[in-house]
Design a protein around this motif. Structure first.
Motif, PDB file in Angstrom:
ATOM      1  N   PRO A 189       0.839  -1.207   0.000  1.00 30.38           N
ATOM      2  CA  PRO A 189       0.000   0.000   0.000  1.00 30.38           C
ATOM      3  C   PRO A 189       0.874   1.258   0.000  1.00 30.38           C
ATOM      4  O   PRO A 189       1.947   1.278   0.592  1.00 30.38           O
ATOM      5  N   GLU A 190       0.391   2.282  -0.657  1.00 34.23           N
ATOM      6  CA  GLU A 190       1.169   3.517  -0.740  1.00 34.23           C
ATOM      7  C   GLU A 190       1.130   4.243   0.604  1.00 34.23           C
ATOM      8  O   GLU A 190       0.101   4.255   1.276  1.00 34.23           O
ATOM      9  N   PRO A 191       2.241   4.838   0.992  1.00 31.48           N
ATOM     10  CA  PRO A 191       2.261   5.545   2.284  1.00 31.48           C
ATOM     11  C   PRO A 191       1.353   6.770   2.250  1.00 31.48           C
ATOM     12  O   PRO A 191       1.250   7.469   1.248  1.00 31.48           O
ATOM     13  N   THR A 192       0.677   7.011   3.381  1.00 37.48           N
ATOM     14  CA  THR A 192      -0.244   8.143   3.466  1.00 37.48           C
ATOM     15  C   THR A 192       0.410   9.350   4.123  1.00 37.48           C
ATOM     16  O   THR A 192      -0.173  10.432   4.123  1.00 37.48           O
ATOM     17  N   GLY A 193       1.581   9.175   4.711  1.00 38.24           N
ATOM     18  CA  GLY A 193       2.242  10.270   5.394  1.00 38.24           C
ATOM     19  C   GLY A 193       1.833  10.391   6.849  1.00 38.24           C
ATOM     20  O   GLY A 193       2.330  11.238   7.576  1.00 38.24           O
ATOM     21  N   GLN A 194       0.923   9.543   7.290  1.00 41.18           N
ATOM     22  CA  GLN A 194       0.485   9.577   8.682  1.00 41.18           C
ATOM     23  C   GLN A 194       1.160   8.447   9.444  1.00 41.18           C
ATOM     24  O   GLN A 194       1.355   7.358   8.914  1.00 41.18           O
ATOM     25  N   ARG A 195       1.480   8.745  10.713  1.00 42.71           N
ATOM     26  CA  ARG A 195       2.089   7.712  11.552  1.00 42.71           C
ATOM     27  C   ARG A 195       1.009   7.044  12.388  1.00 42.71           C
ATOM     28  O   ARG A 195       0.052   7.682  12.815  1.00 42.71           O
ATOM     29  N   LYS A 196       1.197   5.768  12.626  1.00 41.13           N
ATOM     30  CA  LYS A 196       0.245   5.007  13.409  1.00 41.13           C
ATOM     31  C   LYS A 196       0.793   4.819  14.812  1.00 41.13           C
ATOM     32  O   LYS A 196       1.931   4.398  14.993  1.00 41.13           O
TER      33      LYS A 196
END
Length: 55
Positions: free
Chosen positions: A41-48
């Motif tokens: 999956p492409e990174p969304t720029g948000q950290r989990k």
């Protein structure tokens, strides 16, 4: 002597049939083994955030 050739022929025939059956099981019954992996999956720029339970 004919008996020996008959035994060898039967042995070769049995091994051929067993090999064909194994090939059918591996290549026909389980096509997912040889399918390409799903793309990441492409990174969304948000950290989990991951929280750990205290023991």
């Amino acid at each position: 002597m004919m008996w020996l050739f008959g035994q060898i022929f039967v042995l070769c025939l049995v091994s051929f049939v067993a090999g064909a059956a194994m090939t059918a099981v591996v290549f026909v019954m389980r096509p997912t083994l040889f399918s390409p992996p799903a793309p990441a999956p492409e990174p969304t720029g948000q950290r989990k955030l991951v929280e750990m339970d205290a023991e």
